[in-house]
Design an enzyme around this catalytic site. Structure first.
Site, short mmCIF file in Angstrom:
data_model
loop_
_atom_site.label_atom_id
_atom_site.label_comp_id
_atom_site.label_asym_id
_atom_site.label_seq_id
_atom_site.Cartn_x
_atom_site.Cartn_y
_atom_site.Cartn_z
N ASP A 4 -4.16 -22.06 33.77
CA ASP A 4 -3.18 -21.02 33.54
C ASP A 4 -2.89 -20.51 34.88
OD1 ASP A 4 -2.03 -18.40 32.59
OD2 ASP A 4 -3.13 -19.19 30.55
N THR A 11 1.86 -14.94 31.82
CA THR A 11 2.09 -14.11 30.63
C THR A 11 0.90 -13.81 30.12
OG1 THR A 11 2.73 -15.86 29.04
CG2 THR A 11 4.56 -14.52 29.87
N GLY A 12 -0.43 -14.58 30.47
CA GLY A 12 -1.74 -14.57 30.22
C GLY A 12 -2.29 -13.58 30.89
N TYR A 55 14.67 -23.55 24.99
CA TYR A 55 13.24 -23.70 24.54
C TYR A 55 13.14 -24.75 23.54
CZ TYR A 55 9.01 -21.93 22.03
OH TYR A 55 7.73 -21.78 21.54
P1 NAD Z 1 1.67 -16.87 25.76
O1 NAD Z 1 2.73 -16.63 26.69
O2 NAD Z 1 0.86 -15.72 25.22
O3 NAD Z 1 0.83 -18.12 26.31
C1 NAD Z 1 1.32 -19.06 27.24
C2 NAD Z 1 0.31 -19.04 28.22
O4 NAD Z 1 0.74 -20.02 29.20
C3 NAD Z 1 0.14 -17.84 29.09
O5 NAD Z 1 -1.37 -17.53 29.37
C4 NAD Z 1 0.88 -18.21 30.51
O6 NAD Z 1 0.28 -17.54 31.79
C5 NAD Z 1 0.64 -19.64 30.62
N1 NAD Z 1 1.85 -20.28 31.33
C6 NAD Z 1 2.86 -20.23 31.34
N2 NAD Z 1 3.58 -20.89 32.18
C7 NAD Z 1 2.50 -21.73 32.88
C8 NAD Z 1 2.59 -22.68 33.89
N3 NAD Z 1 3.64 -22.90 34.31
N4 NAD Z 1 1.35 -23.02 34.23
C9 NAD Z 1 0.21 -22.67 33.66
N5 NAD Z 1 0.17 -21.90 32.70
C10 NAD Z 1 1.09 -21.40 32.40
O7 NAD Z 1 2.36 -17.49 24.52
P2 NAD Z 1 1.77 -18.03 22.86
O8 NAD Z 1 2.20 -17.33 21.88
O9 NAD Z 1 0.08 -17.82 23.05
O10 NAD Z 1 2.34 -19.24 22.84
C11 NAD Z 1 1.33 -20.54 23.37
C12 NAD Z 1 2.14 -21.87 23.13
O11 NAD Z 1 2.34 -21.86 21.60
C13 NAD Z 1 3.37 -21.91 23.62
O12 NAD Z 1 3.52 -23.32 23.91
C14 NAD Z 1 4.45 -21.62 22.90
O13 NAD Z 1 5.78 -22.09 22.88
C15 NAD Z 1 3.96 -21.94 21.23
N6 NAD Z 1 4.26 -21.41 20.19
C16 NAD Z 1 4.26 -20.05 19.91
C17 NAD Z 1 4.49 -19.48 18.83
C18 NAD Z 1 4.41 -18.03 18.74
O14 NAD Z 1 4.73 -17.55 17.48
N7 NAD Z 1 3.66 -17.16 19.44
C19 NAD Z 1 5.31 -20.15 17.95
C20 NAD Z 1 5.66 -21.68 18.39
C21 NAD Z 1 5.19 -21.89 19.26
C1 UD1 Z 2 8.85 -17.30 18.11
C2 UD1 Z 2 8.06 -17.49 19.39
C3 UD1 Z 2 8.55 -18.80 19.82
C4 UD1 Z 2 8.23 -19.65 18.95
C5 UD1 Z 2 9.09 -19.42 17.53
C6 UD1 Z 2 8.73 -20.17 16.23
C7 UD1 Z 2 7.20 -15.56 20.71
C8 UD1 Z 2 7.74 -14.49 21.63
N1 UD1 Z 2 8.31 -16.50 20.49
O1 UD1 Z 2 10.35 -17.22 18.47
O2 UD1 Z 2 7.59 -19.23 20.85
O3 UD1 Z 2 8.57 -21.14 19.18
O4 UD1 Z 2 8.77 -18.04 17.16
O5 UD1 Z 2 9.38 -19.90 15.18
O6 UD1 Z 2 6.27 -15.53 20.40
N2 UD1 Z 2 13.33 -9.07 17.13
C9 UD1 Z 2 13.74 -7.92 16.57
N3 UD1 Z 2 13.51 -7.01 17.45
C10 UD1 Z 2 12.18 -7.01 18.51
C11 UD1 Z 2 11.82 -8.25 18.77
C12 UD1 Z 2 12.37 -9.52 18.05
O7 UD1 Z 2 14.53 -7.66 15.96
O8 UD1 Z 2 11.88 -6.02 19.06
C13 UD1 Z 2 13.90 -10.21 16.22
C14 UD1 Z 2 14.33 -11.44 16.90
O9 UD1 Z 2 15.80 -11.29 17.29
C15 UD1 Z 2 14.27 -12.66 15.93
C16 UD1 Z 2 12.97 -11.97 15.24
O10 UD1 Z 2 12.60 -10.77 15.58
O11 UD1 Z 2 15.20 -12.62 15.10
C17 UD1 Z 2 11.64 -12.94 15.70
O12 UD1 Z 2 11.73 -13.02 17.29
P1 UD1 Z 2 10.38 -13.31 18.07
O13 UD1 Z 2 9.26 -12.56 17.73
O14 UD1 Z 2 10.90 -13.20 19.45
O15 UD1 Z 2 10.19 -14.86 17.66
P2 UD1 Z 2 11.18 -16.13 17.79
O16 UD1 Z 2 12.51 -15.91 18.27
O17 UD1 Z 2 11.44 -16.43 16.16
#
Ligand code: NAD
Ligand code: UD1
Length: 302
Positions: A31, A35-36, A141
């Protein structure tokens, strides 16, 4: 098994690390802490943490030695962040994946699980989303996730590396960092409500998301490394529920026992209007189904 978790200090990654350690596996986290956070990870004799960037191939190669399973979660996870920096984010979100796949192939990794996303369905109007639908990429993305999935498929077909792509819908739960405007919406809303602040809704609030609790996502990852029939496949991981942001906020207000109206601002660029999954394929081939509905998940989170 020995597992590499990229992005293991992040929200989803840290829950996977916790589960692997509890199940008695050895874990390496790679990592860059962009953001982690270190405090997301426990002190544990079976855990080693490497601070490094997946866009550096030498770093990735060093982490892959002796690894059986790869859980590739590291990414720029915010859609708007990639809209602001399509080239920089692609070096991580696509090239980083390619580095991991190639190092995994060289090291004869047994399974490679990739964190893909519902974002690649874009505004394809059919609902619910099915894995067979044509992707419509609305953001850098989504392009990088699609290209990464494509590379995973190619590594399976050409080199025989067993890859599984999990298309997460909107994941929520403990340790999701609310500190940036680009954080996941549930982490932002719960943070605002617990500080008596007014949340902002971008657009009219009638956009929908299919929210899935993080422990269900962890379980899907465990199935992805243990179920035989899922190699070379991609799966929707969601609750098969269509929740509008207005409904989400109303539910949260009930749980917090507060009454308030959101501030409404212009919809975000690259934002998807509706996101809602069919999860039959995961139920059948991955032998997985979600166990926590939105109300239960929000209560646990709060
Ligand atoms: P997060 O930001 O909490 O975790 C991402 C981690 O990757 C962080 O710890 C960050 O420091 C690390 N990272 C970023 N760039 C890096 C790099 N260049 N080298 C090494 N480490 C790096 O996000 P999350 O919500 O835990 O997402 C995890 C994965 O799941 C991501 O691939 C994201 O696209 C995917 N994903 C998340 C969601 C969601 O709703 N949270 C939905 C769909 C897909
Ligand atoms: C999220 C994930 C992305 C993932 C995708 C899969 C995060 C940060 N993003 O994107 O990694 O691939 O789901 O479906 O986890 N919104 C508000 N107010 C706020 C914040 C957000 O209205 O303060 C709205 C956004 O405009 C959007 C919805 O909430 O319409 C969800 O936003 P967000 O949580 O950022 O997720 P996604 O863009 O769906």
């Amino acid at each position: 098994m020995k597992a590499l978790v990229t992005g293991g200090a992040g929200f989803i990654g840290s829950h996977i690390v916790e589960r692997l350690l509890n199940d008695g596996h050895e874990v390496v986290v790679l990592d860059d802490f962009s953001t982690g956070h270190r405090h997301n990870l426990p002190e544990h004799s079976s855990l080693s943490i490497i601070e490094g960037d997946i866009s550096n191939y030498d770093t990735v190669k060093q982490c892959m030695s002796g690894i059986d399973w790869v859980f590739h979660k590291a990414a720029v996870a915010s859609v708007p962040r990639t809209v602001n920096d399509p080239v920089g984010s692609s070096l991580i979100n696509y090239l980083g994946t390619l580095h991991l796949l190639e190092a995994a192939r060289q090291n004869k990794v047994k399974r490679f699980v990739f964190a893909s996303s519902a974002a690649l369905y874009g505004d394809e109007p059919t609902l619910p989303k099915l894995e067979t639908m044509c992707p419509v990429t609305l953001s850098p993305y989504a392009v990088d996730k699609l290209a990464s999935e494509s590379a995973c498929g190619m590594y399976s077909r050409l080199y025989g590396l067993e890859t599984v792509c999990l298309r997460y819908f909107n994941v929520y739960g403990p340790r999701q960092d609310p500190s940036s405007p680009y954080s996941g919406v549930i982490s932002i809303f719960t943070n605002k409500l617990s500080h008596n602040e007014i949340p902002t809704i971008y657009g009219d609030g009638e956009q929908t998301r299919d929210f899935v609790f993080v422990s269900d996502v962890v379980e899907a990852n465990m199935k992805a490394v243990t179920e035989k029939a899922c190699s070379g496949q991609f799966f929707n991981i969601a609750c098969a529920n269509k929740i509008s942001l207005n409904h989400l906020l109303k539910t949260l207000c009930e749980l917090y026992e507060v009454e308030l109206n959101a501030r409404y601002e212009e919809a975000r660029q690259g934002d998807i209007k509706h996101s809602y999954a069919n999860i039959d394929k995961a139920r059948t081939l991955l032998n997985w189904s979600p166990s926590i509905d939105l109300k239960e998940g929000l209560s646990r989170l709060i």
